[in-house]
Design an enzyme around this catalytic site. Structure first.
Site, PDB file in Angstrom:
ATOM      1  N   ARG A 100      59.998 -33.885  35.876  1.00 48.69           N
ATOM      2  CA  ARG A 100      61.172 -35.157  36.066  1.00 48.69           C
ATOM      3  C   ARG A 100      60.953 -35.644  37.346  1.00 48.69           C
ATOM      4  NH1 ARG A 100      66.358 -33.026  34.380  1.00 48.69           N
ATOM      5  NH2 ARG A 100      65.438 -33.664  32.320  1.00 48.69           N
ATOM      6  N   TYR A 101      60.601 -35.007  38.283  1.00 48.97           N
ATOM      7  CA  TYR A 101      60.179 -35.763  39.624  1.00 48.97           C
ATOM      8  C   TYR A 101      58.841 -35.794  39.875  1.00 48.97           C
ATOM      9  CZ  TYR A 101      65.051 -34.054  40.033  1.00 48.97           C
ATOM     10  OH  TYR A 101      66.547 -33.740  39.699  1.00 48.97           O
ATOM     11  N   ARG A 104      57.222 -32.175  41.919  1.00 54.88           N
ATOM     12  CA  ARG A 104      57.596 -30.683  41.477  1.00 54.88           C
ATOM     13  C   ARG A 104      57.993 -30.726  39.965  1.00 54.88           C
ATOM     14  NH1 ARG A 104      61.282 -33.716  43.826  1.00 54.88           N
ATOM     15  NH2 ARG A 104      63.359 -33.455  43.750  1.00 54.88           N
ATOM     16  N   CYS A 113      66.904 -12.517  30.301  1.00 58.65           N
ATOM     17  CA  CYS A 113      67.639 -12.468  31.602  1.00 58.65           C
ATOM     18  C   CYS A 113      68.345 -11.175  31.650  1.00 58.65           C
ATOM     19  CB  CYS A 113      68.928 -13.613  31.710  1.00 58.65           C
ATOM     20  SG  CYS A 113      68.214 -15.150  31.397  1.00 58.65           S
ATOM     21  N   CYS A 117      74.693 -15.246  30.670  1.00 60.78           N
ATOM     22  CA  CYS A 117      75.751 -15.893  31.117  1.00 60.78           C
ATOM     23  C   CYS A 117      76.447 -16.742  29.916  1.00 60.78           C
ATOM     24  CB  CYS A 117      75.396 -16.627  32.111  1.00 60.78           C
ATOM     25  SG  CYS A 117      74.402 -15.857  33.479  1.00 60.78           S
ATOM     26  N   CYS A 120      75.713 -20.595  30.348  1.00 58.59           N
ATOM     27  CA  CYS A 120      74.389 -20.839  30.690  1.00 58.59           C
ATOM     28  C   CYS A 120      73.944 -22.407  29.893  1.00 58.59           C
ATOM     29  CB  CYS A 120      73.394 -19.996  30.031  1.00 58.59           C
ATOM     30  SG  CYS A 120      71.599 -20.385  30.349  1.00 58.59           S
ATOM     31  N   ARG A 122      71.069 -23.250  29.367  1.00 61.08           N
ATOM     32  CA  ARG A 122      70.139 -23.244  28.288  1.00 61.08           C
ATOM     33  C   ARG A 122      70.491 -22.202  27.301  1.00 61.08           C
ATOM     34  NH1 ARG A 122      66.333 -22.812  33.123  1.00 61.08           N
ATOM     35  NH2 ARG A 122      66.244 -25.033  33.728  1.00 61.08           N
ATOM     36  N   ASP A 280      76.785 -27.917  33.831  1.00 61.32           N
ATOM     37  CA  ASP A 280      76.255 -28.855  32.779  1.00 61.32           C
ATOM     38  C   ASP A 280      76.788 -29.217  31.685  1.00 61.32           C
ATOM     39  OD1 ASP A 280      74.025 -29.684  34.502  1.00 61.32           O
ATOM     40  OD2 ASP A 280      73.025 -27.892  33.827  1.00 61.32           O
ATOM     41  N   ASP A 317      73.782 -32.818  37.721  1.00 70.29           N
ATOM     42  CA  ASP A 317      72.406 -33.109  36.981  1.00 70.29           C
ATOM     43  C   ASP A 317      73.240 -34.047  35.903  1.00 70.29           C
ATOM     44  OD1 ASP A 317      69.844 -32.982  36.484  1.00 70.29           O
ATOM     45  OD2 ASP A 317      69.825 -30.535  36.848  1.00 70.29           O
ATOM     46  N   LYS A 324      69.264 -34.668  39.428  1.00 69.27           N
ATOM     47  CA  LYS A 324      70.150 -33.872  40.436  1.00 69.27           C
ATOM     48  C   LYS A 324      70.630 -35.133  41.254  1.00 69.27           C
ATOM     49  CE  LYS A 324      68.743 -29.406  40.298  1.00 69.27           C
ATOM     50  NZ  LYS A 324      67.411 -29.434  39.447  1.00 69.27           N
TER      51      LYS A 324
HETATM   52  C1  PLP Z   1      66.414 -28.660  39.676  1.00 70.33           C
HETATM   53  C2  PLP Z   1      65.102 -29.178  39.257  1.00 70.33           C
HETATM   54  C3  PLP Z   1      63.921 -29.120  40.070  1.00 70.33           C
HETATM   55  C4  PLP Z   1      64.021 -28.815  41.660  1.00 70.33           C
HETATM   56  O1  PLP Z   1      65.062 -29.626  42.222  1.00 70.33           O
HETATM   57  P1  PLP Z   1      65.513 -29.595  43.752  1.00 70.33           P
HETATM   58  O2  PLP Z   1      66.205 -30.853  43.953  1.00 70.33           O
HETATM   59  O3  PLP Z   1      63.867 -29.930  44.500  1.00 70.33           O
HETATM   60  O4  PLP Z   1      65.800 -28.235  44.051  1.00 70.33           O
HETATM   61  C5  PLP Z   1      62.735 -29.600  39.606  1.00 70.33           C
HETATM   62  N1  PLP Z   1      62.763 -30.155  38.371  1.00 70.33           N
HETATM   63  C6  PLP Z   1      63.449 -30.057  37.472  1.00 70.33           C
HETATM   64  C7  PLP Z   1      63.390 -30.365  36.115  1.00 70.33           C
HETATM   65  C8  PLP Z   1      64.887 -29.861  37.798  1.00 70.33           C
HETATM   66  O5  PLP Z   1      65.942 -29.634  36.966  1.00 70.33           O
HETATM   67  S1  SF4 Z   2      72.370 -18.872  33.975  1.00 66.31           S
HETATM   68 FE1  SF4 Z   2      71.009 -18.652  31.884  1.00 66.31          FE
HETATM   69  S2  SF4 Z   2      69.028 -18.556  32.498  1.00 66.31           S
HETATM   70 FE2  SF4 Z   2      70.338 -17.990  34.293  1.00 66.31          FE
HETATM   71  S3  SF4 Z   2      70.551 -15.789  34.165  1.00 66.31           S
HETATM   72 FE3  SF4 Z   2      72.415 -16.479  33.192  1.00 66.31          FE
HETATM   73  S4  SF4 Z   2      71.752 -16.646  31.079  1.00 66.31           S
HETATM   74 FE4  SF4 Z   2      69.936 -16.448  32.262  1.00 66.31          FE
END
Ligand code: PLP
Ligand code: SF4
Length: 368
Positions: A100-101, A104, A113, A117, A120, A122, A280, A317, A324
């Site tokens: 996305r960025y 990175r 996991c 959680c 979560c 995801r 989120d 986010d 973010k």
């Molecule tokens: C959070 C995230 C990152 C890392 O973000 P930083 O602000 O650099 O910590 C990179 N890619 C994605 C898709 C993310 O959600």
């Molecule tokens: S927040 Fe989601 S991905 Fe992170 S440890 Fe908990 S269940 Fe796993």
């Protein structure tokens, strides 16, 4: 519970603990008074896993530890949440990798996991076989190798530290062989939810791949136990800078005293607060949401009142994949001919002189 009578000589302690995780409502301790039919209904959609270490942190029904791990009927009644709120799949050039960025990527390398959680983001995917595969990891590495602009790889999941040492070693070795990958980050909740996983052997292995950063995830001061402190010490002693990504959760940590205490305790175990996330808008998590104003008020309650090192960035986010964005309390109160009026942490107003009076209320400056 885990004394010498168990045969753990060949199997590390963390695996023994993990293998005794609770997956069904019948296995929950009676004193929690949890409704079994409700739990059974929820886990048909979203799996439950609570390992005995984390379970033992619960003191009573409904406390901040309980809420993070025990299924709640509201998860399957939620009509506001979205399946993929961050549109991670929309920015995935290959499955399990989000780019996305510019410089990175987020790279999912495990679908498991140490506990699931309830909040979560995801949760539609963790604990299912659809998240990560041997093939998706291979493709992800191929993608990173091809894209020279990627200088930072953030491993996530699921939890990367639930991989076997040798699996993690293989991924790290491949990434380190790519010359444009400058830093590797590991996002893991293991120091909080299964600190026994951070063995000396693991720390020794990780430090061969420096620069490595670990972002861990604590949400409540009661999660900071002697075991968690030991896990973080091992990582820090291996030269790994530790950050924390806390999620703001209604009924768990959405007040100034709890967050302030958590941030201060994190520093005592050598973890530097990094992000405080707005939860989120994921489906099944609406009962944890807080208004943005709550996070801003908490940030005002930290800044200036305690060490700057305790102050994370409050970030949201953006739904739909906007990424973010940090949100800051408003300290600039107004503009005068003579300068800007800025309040300090105690709410006292000061004039900061020699500023163009129009700033910052004039909106966008027109190009000249
Ligand atoms: C959070 C995230 C990152 C890392 O973000 P930083 O602000 O650099 O910590 C990179 N890619 C994605 C898709 C993310 O959600
Ligand atoms: S927040 Fe989601 S991905 Fe992170 S440890 Fe908990 S269940 Fe796993």
């Amino acid at each position: 519970m885990f004394n010498g009578t168990m045969n753990t000589r060949r199997r590390p302690l963390w695996k023994a603990i993990l293998s005794r995780s609770i997956h069904t409502p019948e296995a929950l301790p009676e004193f929690l008074g949890t409704s079994m039919p409700e739990v059974r209904e929820v886990i048909r959609r979203y799996p439950m896993r609570i390992n005995p270490y984390y379970l033992a942190l619960i003191e009573q029904k409904g406390d901040p530890i309980y809420k993070q791990c025990i299924p709640d009927l509201r998860e399957i009644r939620d009509e506001r949440g979205m399946e993929d709120p961050l549109n991670e799949e929309g920015s995935s050039p290959v499955p399990g990798l989000t780019h996305r960025y510019p410089d990175r990527v987020l790279f999912l390398v495990s679908s498991r996991c140490a506990m699931y959680c309830r909040f979560c983001n995801r949760k539609r995917k963790v604990g299912t076989p659809f998240m990560v595969s041997r093939e998706s990891i291979r493709e992800g590495i191929r993608y990173i190798r091809k894209h020279k602009e990627i200088r930072d790889v953030l491993l996530s999941g699921g939890d990367p530290l639930l991989l076997e040492n040798r699996e993690l070693h293989a991924v790290l070795t491949e990434l380190r062989a790519i010359s444009h990958v400058e830093i590797i980050r590991i996002g893991t909740r293991v120091p909080c939810t299964l600190p026994q996983r951070v063995t000396q052997r693991l720390a020794n292995m990780l430090k061969r791949f420096h620069p490595i950063y670990v972002h861990t995830h604590f949400n409540h001061p009661r999660e900071i136990t002697p075991q968690a402190a030991l896990a973080c010490r091992r990582l820090a002693d291996a030269g790994i800078p530790l950050g924390c990504q806390t999620v703001l959760l209604k009924g768990v940590n959405d007040d100034i005293v709890t967050i302030n205490t958590l941030m201060q305790r994190l520093l005592t175990i050598r973890v530097r607060p990094y992000y405080l996330f707005q939860a989120d808008l994921a489906k099944g998590t609406a009962h944890f949401w807080t208004p943005l104003s709550k996070g801003l008020a908490i940030m005002e309650g930290l800044q200036g009142h305690t060490s700057g090192l305790c102050v994370p960035q409050f970030a949201v986010d953006l739904p739909g994949g906007g990424g973010k964005v940090p949100l800051l309390p408003q300290y600039v109160k107004g503009a005068r001919e003579s300068g800007l009026v800025i309040k300090n942490y105690q709410g006292e107003q000061y004039l900061y002189p020699f500023q163009e009076s129009a700033f910052p209320h004039s909106g966008e400056r027109s190009p000249t």
